[in-house]
Design an enzyme around this catalytic site. Structure first.
Site, PDB file in Angstrom:
ATOM      1  CB  SER A  23      -0.887   0.026   1.245  1.00 15.27           C
ATOM      2  OG  SER A  23      -1.820  -1.005   1.189  1.00 15.27           O
ATOM      3  NE  ARG A  28      -2.621   4.644   0.223  1.00 13.16           N
ATOM      4  CZ  ARG A  28      -3.190   3.464  -0.046  1.00 13.16           C
ATOM      5  NH1 ARG A  28      -2.470   2.451  -0.500  1.00 13.16           N
ATOM      6  NH2 ARG A  28      -4.493   3.291   0.122  1.00 13.16           N
ATOM      7  N   GLY A  59      -5.848  -4.119  -7.734  1.00 16.98           N
ATOM      8  CA  GLY A  59      -7.008  -3.289  -7.432  1.00 16.98           C
ATOM      9  C   GLY A  59      -6.590  -1.920  -6.923  1.00 16.98           C
ATOM     10  NE  ARG A  61     -10.373  -7.007  -6.117  1.00 19.37           N
ATOM     11  CZ  ARG A  61      -9.326  -6.623  -5.403  1.00 19.37           C
ATOM     12  NH1 ARG A  61      -8.113  -6.782  -5.895  1.00 19.37           N
ATOM     13  NH2 ARG A  61      -9.476  -6.081  -4.226  1.00 19.37           N
ATOM     14  CG  ASP A 106      -5.337  -7.103   2.343  1.00 21.99           C
ATOM     15  OD1 ASP A 106      -6.443  -7.266   1.795  1.00 21.99           O
ATOM     16  OD2 ASP A 106      -4.623  -6.099   2.153  1.00 21.99           O
ATOM     17  NE  ARG A 124      -7.678 -12.605  -0.564  1.00 23.60           N
ATOM     18  CZ  ARG A 124      -6.948 -11.508  -0.504  1.00 23.60           C
ATOM     19  NH1 ARG A 124      -7.143 -10.629   0.453  1.00 23.60           N
ATOM     20  NH2 ARG A 124      -5.984 -11.291  -1.387  1.00 23.60           N
ATOM     21  NE  ARG A 145      -3.089  -9.743   0.849  1.00 27.65           N
ATOM     22  CZ  ARG A 145      -1.880  -9.153   0.863  1.00 27.65           C
ATOM     23  NH1 ARG A 145      -0.843  -9.787   1.371  1.00 27.65           N
ATOM     24  NH2 ARG A 145      -1.715  -7.938   0.380  1.00 27.65           N
TER      25      ARG A 145
HETATM   26  C1  S3P Z   1      -5.567  -1.349   0.139  1.00 32.51           C
HETATM   27  C2  S3P Z   1      -6.804  -1.365   0.754  1.00 32.51           C
HETATM   28  C3  S3P Z   1      -7.554  -2.598   1.007  1.00 32.51           C
HETATM   29  C4  S3P Z   1      -6.651  -3.838   0.905  1.00 32.51           C
HETATM   30  C5  S3P Z   1      -5.762  -3.808  -0.301  1.00 32.51           C
HETATM   31  C6  S3P Z   1      -4.856  -2.581  -0.264  1.00 32.51           C
HETATM   32  C7  S3P Z   1      -4.927  -0.053  -0.094  1.00 32.51           C
HETATM   33  O1  S3P Z   1      -8.561  -2.710   0.023  1.00 32.51           O
HETATM   34  O2  S3P Z   1      -7.442  -5.001   0.867  1.00 32.51           O
HETATM   35  O3  S3P Z   1      -4.933  -4.967  -0.324  1.00 32.51           O
HETATM   36  O4  S3P Z   1      -3.711  -0.030  -0.387  1.00 32.51           O
HETATM   37  O5  S3P Z   1      -5.613   0.981   0.014  1.00 32.51           O
HETATM   38  P1  S3P Z   1      -9.992  -1.982   0.198  1.00 32.51           P
HETATM   39  O6  S3P Z   1      -9.802  -0.535   0.140  1.00 32.51           O
HETATM   40  O7  S3P Z   1     -10.811  -2.481  -0.966  1.00 32.51           O
HETATM   41  O8  S3P Z   1     -10.500  -2.475   1.496  1.00 32.51           O
END
Ligand code: S3P
Length: 701
Positions: free
Chosen positions: A37, A41, A107, A135, A352, A383, A425
């Site tokens: 994450s 960013r 995602g 998704r 996660d 999941r 995962r």
């Molecule tokens: C993430 C937020 C989560 C997480 C994903 C990473 C992020 O998803 O499951 O692996 O980096 O903002 P959601 O925002 O859909 O909960």
């Protein structure tokens, strides 16, 4: 079509890249890989801050590489190295991408970038792999459309196109689902929209976007609301609590002017990845490990809280702040766990981690109940279903009821092959289960692991785990070895940068065989043409050059030059050239010492009678990463994307050529090296040869 070759490769992986784990005990220390994450960013947000940002510890997983690639397509200069560097274009500074942005499996890349590009008056196209295309994207589409973007999506899913406008309006939006990705998409759109954009969070989610925006000099306001949204009234700045505490409003003013500055970002280790060795150490006998540099931001640390409640001997030591994030070293040792109830409010801080928690729960005394899991249905796979199905296959009683998951702990049989549904995962969690169950566990497809934890197998095996590729598909070498063909001939095929050359050389050295890199023959032909000023596409000239190749041509250092490699890829598509070089290769294979030949059609065309055939492959990204590192090591500065594009083109040419297209021989053992290092690949191949020779000896006796 560029995607075709990748899909073909993915299908090959699907068939062959299973992995197995067996009982072990873990000891030692390791550093967690960079947080996924924070890595996304770091790249996206530094692109918005004028100045150069140096990023250390960036996760070089496929998801993050997809973010980097997309940002480059949008006009951001990003340099890859030990330390990555981005040159901020500033707010409003992105350029229209001429390409469709392929987000692969990620995602986070998709949703955050949709927000980032939304306020631009151009269209950006997004696509992704089969798992990502299932998704839901409506959760991002809806708020961005409210702000003024036009989004066309295939039934709320990828592929989709975002067309922005310069006059979008700021929004005040209450999140209907607790999602850091949706929150971040809205805030990133808000960065480039005049006025104040506010996201209301009923449940706190990871706040890396807010932390990093602040770190880079942007102002972000956070306040807890005294009432639910609609009743009005804010109260001063407060950090959201991981397990609730009322609505929190996060606001950003668009078009902030920040002074250009250079920044250093240190990406902390990923708690979601650290979770795998940590839980493995708790479950395996006689284990004690230390994982350094783990991000323990309270909005990410729900798993560690839960494990402690279950009785885990787990400690966070040496807590410190790194680049706006709390970091610690974590020790974990073999523990007797007990079942607990995990409240729904904790779900966002460990969203996660449920697959690996469910694995821990399978070994705990009593039942573990986990509530508030509806979001698990829309991750890289469903999941909730995958956990229940996989636990059941391993002899564990588990059930999903509504949004809750119940797992009864006890003796865990294991011994199953788990369908991972291309979910990293699920794959890693069940490899951990296999380390503590009665019988080993196999996962059908381990390639997805590279999206978030490319060195998973190395790290785990370095601590003492026994994760390896199972002995599937080696019947053919056994049969051949005893068929009386002597001396030994080993064929090693595979695409560029798959590691086939390294494997072939090591096998030749180990077994005392002669070695031929058959690619050097095509390179020699390419070189002859290039240095004679001829076009490599000139078929007659290429054929003539191929007919005159001899052993001396193969030692020229110029053969390794990149442009010669490209010429080789062109001439190798001519059937006449391949034909002209065939005899040379076959003669070499007849060497009295025995031989290892590596190339792309050794097992299928040159030596279909080889005693052993290996087809070495890896995902396009993994190969590009290796090639890029290799070139940087030689002091050759190239952009990662051009390496990626070059390999993609070569794959396509190799896969499509009319004669001897690259494909594994039907009786080859395919080794997927995406998550293996050269030593592991060698051990695997060498083990197959030795085992079969042993069997041959016994047969002869
Ligand atoms: C993430 C937020 C989560 C997480 C994903 C990473 C992020 O998803 O499951 O692996 O980096 O903002 P959601 O925002 O859909 O909960």
């Amino acid at each position: 079509m560029p995607g075709t070759v990748e899909r073909m490769t993915a299908m090959l992986h699907r068939k062959t890249s299973s992995m197995r784990s067996a009982a072990a005990s873990l000891r030692g220390e390791a550093a967690a890989p960079g947080d996924k994450s924070v890595s996304h960013r770091a790249l996206m947000l530094s692109s918005q801050a004028p100045g150069v940002t140096r990023i250390s510890g960036l996760l070089e997983g496929e998801d993050v590489l997809n973010t980097a690639k997309a940002l480059r397509s949008l006009g951001v200069t990003i340099r890859q190295g030990e330390v990555w560097e981005t040159e901020g274009v500033g707010i409003g500074g992105l350029a229209e991408s001429a390409e469709v942005l392929d987000m692969g499996n990620s995602g986070t890349s998709t949703r955050l970038l949709m927000g980032l590009v939304a306020p631009y008056p151009f269209t950006t196209f997004f696509t992704g792999d089969a798992s990502l295309s299932k998704r839901p994207m409506k959760r991002v589409i809806e708020p961005l459309e409210r702000m003024g973007a036009k989004i066309t999506a295939r039934r709320g899913h990828l592929p989709l196109a975002v067309t922005g406008a310069a006059d979008m309006l700021p929004a005040r939006y209450r999140l209907p689902v607790p999602s850091a990705q949706v929150k971040s998409a809205i805030l990133l759109a808000g960065l480039n929209i005049a006025g104040k954009t506010t996201v209301i969070e009923p449940q706190a989610t990871r706040d890396h976007t807010e932390n990093m925006l602040r770190f880079l000099g942007f102002k972000v306001e956070v306040s807890t609301l005294s009432h639910r949204e609609g009743d009005g009234g804010g109260r001063g700045e407060r950090r959201p609590h991981p397990e609730g505490g009322g609505d929190v409003a996060i606001s950003i003013h668009g078009h902030q002017r920040i002074t250009p500055a250079n920044h250093e970002i240190y990406v902390p280790g990923d708690p979601s990845s650290a979770a795998f060795p940590v839980v493995a150490a708790l479950l395996c006998r006689d284990s004690r490990i230390l994982i350094r540099n783990v991000c323990v931001n309270p909005l990410r640390a729900g798993l560690f809280t839960t494990l402690k409640e279950m009785g885990a001997k787990l400690e966070c030591k040496n807590e410190r702040m790194v680049g706006g994030e709390k970091v610690a070293d974590i020790t974990a040792e073999t523990s007797a766990l007990k079942g607990v109830v995990v409240p729904a409010e904790r779900a966002p801080s460990m969203i996660d981690e449920y697959p690996i928690l469910a694995v821990a729960a399978a070994f705990a005394r009593g039942e573990t109940a986990m509530h508030g899991l509806s979001e698990l249905r829309v991750k890289e796979s469903d999941r909730l279903a995958a956990i229940v199905e996989s636990l059941a296959a391993c002899g564990v009683s588990a059930r999903a009821e509504g949004d809750s998951l119940y797992v009864k702990g006890g003796d865990v049989k294991g011994g199953a092959t788990i369908a991972t549904h291309f979910d990293h995962r699920i794959a890693m969690s069940f490899l951990v289960l296999g380390m503590a169950s009665n019988d080993p566990v196999t996962v059908d497809d381990a390639t997805a692991i590279a999206t978030s934890f490319p060195n998973f197998v190395q790290l785990m095996n370095g601590l003492g785990a026994k994760i390896e590729m199972p002995d599937v598909g080696c019947q053919a070498p056994d049969r051949k070895a005893s068929s009386g063909i002597h001396p030994l001939v080993i064929a090693v095929d595979g695409p560029a940068a798959s590691g086939k050359g390294t494997l072939a050389r090591r096998l030749a050295e180990h077994f005392g065989l002669d070695y031929l890199d058959t690619g050097s023959l095509y390179r020699a032909v390419g070189m002859k043409l290039v240095y004679a000023g001829k076009d490599p596409r000139d078929r007659a000239a290429a054929t003539e050059a191929a007919q005159t190749i001899d052993a001396d041509d193969l030692s020229n250092p110029r053969l390794r030059q990149e442009h010669i490699g490209q010429a080789a890829s062109v001439v190798s598509a001519f059937p006449e050239v391949r034909e002209a070089l065939l005899e040379f290769q076959r003669n070499f294979a007849r060497s009295a010492n025995g031989a290892v030949l590596d190339g792309r059609d050794i097992g299928t065309v040159v030596c279909p009678e080889a005693n052993f055939k290996f087809f070495v492959t890896a995902t396009l990204y993994a190969r590009a990463r290796r090639r890029h590192k290799e070139l940087s090591g030689q002091g050759i500065e190239v952009v990662f994307e051009s390496v990626l594009d070059d390999l993609r083109e070569r794959d396509e040419r190799d896969g499509k050529r009319a004669i001897a297209p690259m494909k594994p021989a039907g009786d080859a053992l395919v080794i997927d090296t995406t998550v293996l290092d050269a030593g592991e690949v060698f051990e695997r191949a060498c083990g197959v040869v030795e085992k079969s020779r042993e069997a041959e000896k016994q047969h002869a006796c």
